[in-house]
Design an enzyme around this catalytic site. Sequence first.
Site, mmCIF file in Angstrom:
data_model
loop_
_atom_site.group_PDB
_atom_site.id
_atom_site.type_symbol
_atom_site.label_atom_id
_atom_site.label_comp_id
_atom_site.label_asym_id
_atom_site.label_seq_id
_atom_site.Cartn_x
_atom_site.Cartn_y
_atom_site.Cartn_z
ATOM 1 N N SER A 1 5.090 2.537 7.785
ATOM 2 C CA SER A 1 4.746 1.331 7.035
ATOM 3 C C SER A 1 5.863 0.902 6.095
ATOM 4 O O SER A 1 6.455 1.718 5.393
ATOM 5 C CB SER A 1 3.469 1.561 6.223
ATOM 6 O OG SER A 1 2.345 1.447 7.032
ATOM 7 N N HIS B 1 0.811 -1.217 0.000
ATOM 8 C CA HIS B 1 0.000 0.000 0.000
ATOM 9 C C HIS B 1 0.848 1.271 0.000
ATOM 10 O O HIS B 1 0.339 2.354 -0.259
ATOM 11 C CB HIS B 1 -0.975 0.000 1.190
ATOM 12 C CG HIS B 1 -0.354 0.294 2.519
ATOM 13 N ND1 HIS B 1 0.032 -0.690 3.407
ATOM 14 C CD2 HIS B 1 -0.056 1.457 3.128
ATOM 15 C CE1 HIS B 1 0.521 -0.151 4.492
ATOM 16 N NE2 HIS B 1 0.491 1.172 4.350
ATOM 17 N N ASP C 1 0.139 -7.566 1.541
ATOM 18 C CA ASP C 1 0.639 -6.198 1.703
ATOM 19 C C ASP C 1 2.157 -6.140 1.655
ATOM 20 O O ASP C 1 2.803 -5.498 2.487
ATOM 21 C CB ASP C 1 0.120 -5.573 3.003
ATOM 22 C CG ASP C 1 0.232 -4.051 2.990
ATOM 23 O OD1 ASP C 1 0.378 -3.476 1.898
ATOM 24 O OD2 ASP C 1 0.184 -3.450 4.074
#
Length: 467
Positions: free
Chosen positions: A268, A163, A193
């Site tokens: 992230s 993402h 992911d």
Amino acid sequence: MYNDEENLYHYSYQKENQPGTSGSSVDDQLNSFQYHGGPQQPVQEMKPVKKNRTGLKVTALALCCALLGGAVGGGVVHFAENQPGQTSVNVSSRPATHVSVNTVDGKTAMTDAEVYAAGVNSVVSINVTGTSGTNFFGQPVRTASAGSGFVLTKDGYIVTNYHVVKDGETVKVTMYNGDEYEAKYVGGDEDYDIAVIKVEAQDLQAVTLGDSSSLNVGDHVLAIGNPLGELTFSMSGGMVSCVNRAINVDGTPFNMIQTDASINPGNSGGPLFNQYGEVVGIVSAKYSSTGNESVEGLGFAIPINDVLAMIQDIMTNGYVTNKPYLGVTAGTMTEQMAAQYRYDVTSGVFIYSVEEDGAAAKAGLKMGDVIVKVDDTDITSMEDLTVAKKQYSAGDTCTLTIYREGQETTVELTWGAVPEDQQSNISSQDQQTQNGSQYGNGYTNPNDLFNYFFGNRFSGNSYRSNG
């Protein structure tokens, strides 16, 4: 004016004609006031008092011992006599701590500072630009987002979250020493992911991967990343709060490492280190709210053992070649659908259509079937099916229990592989439809930082993928 009564930064609030003001001599000021600032008092003759000399000696000895002990314990560099108008300042003489840059060998436990020194040169800051639709005037809207990643190989392969780089047109990577590179997207997988990008460089410092299955609740872990997209190469620490935690991130189920280390937007894709300096997880999500309450200390990372084989597959082939594929269009069975079709089951996965020559078609599945179990795992929704699928690879065989024409029956299914031409647009559960609309994409535009991270688009318990 220093002597202006209305001036808040007044040096002296005394008027000029008063004794001791700027209009008086220094001798006048000293004669008018004592050292402590008050007017002089008449000196009174004190009568001699008989002294208890033994008690005074004991008291003096105790005070000396206390002063000497405090000076030694505090590492005093300077000790000044208390003269009128003087004070003493104690300054520690402790030398600066030397931080060793150790080689990660999987055997030597390190301090937090040593883990940072050993790993920070393997961490990267990622900045992504792209477009997101058009504005009122039909002009493309430029977007920007930031994330983190880590160097997997010396020749420039970098791991991050899917993402973070999804829909990015340009991806820029910044190293700890300030070097910048334009990165090329190699491939990724939305269900897990994960993504791999590549920079043209040699002799980069690569991380050492650890064994995430060996983590225990209470183990110390550290996250290094790019919180808020601007606090680059920041480290936060905490403990493993839970292992194998099943959570739902924007509609996609994940198996996660739970930690109370601070995880923020921009973290992230960054590495989660254990106390030996090994990467045991990929920082991915943060629990954002529960009802109307905000919460802290609930961060999540993808266990490295769960995705390492997929990462290597992406590096070699550009996508996950052995990802299981069912070959259906399906959605969650509801009570309304059961009433409409007069079914006896109110949960499971309803099959809307079956792809020709796909795994489901070869197993004999038909439109209208409802999958209620995969091997011994009960299936009540699409999320359950996605979790169950992650236990298999292409070519594996399982038993499906399905509801058909008023009764349950079983079929043998051999999972197919996701076709290469569908890797870029496949959603979380093959190509599902729920209530007539495409289902399972899960992620909103990650480049819209404000709305994505701080917007009020969640209700109830929610996990967010952190840019």
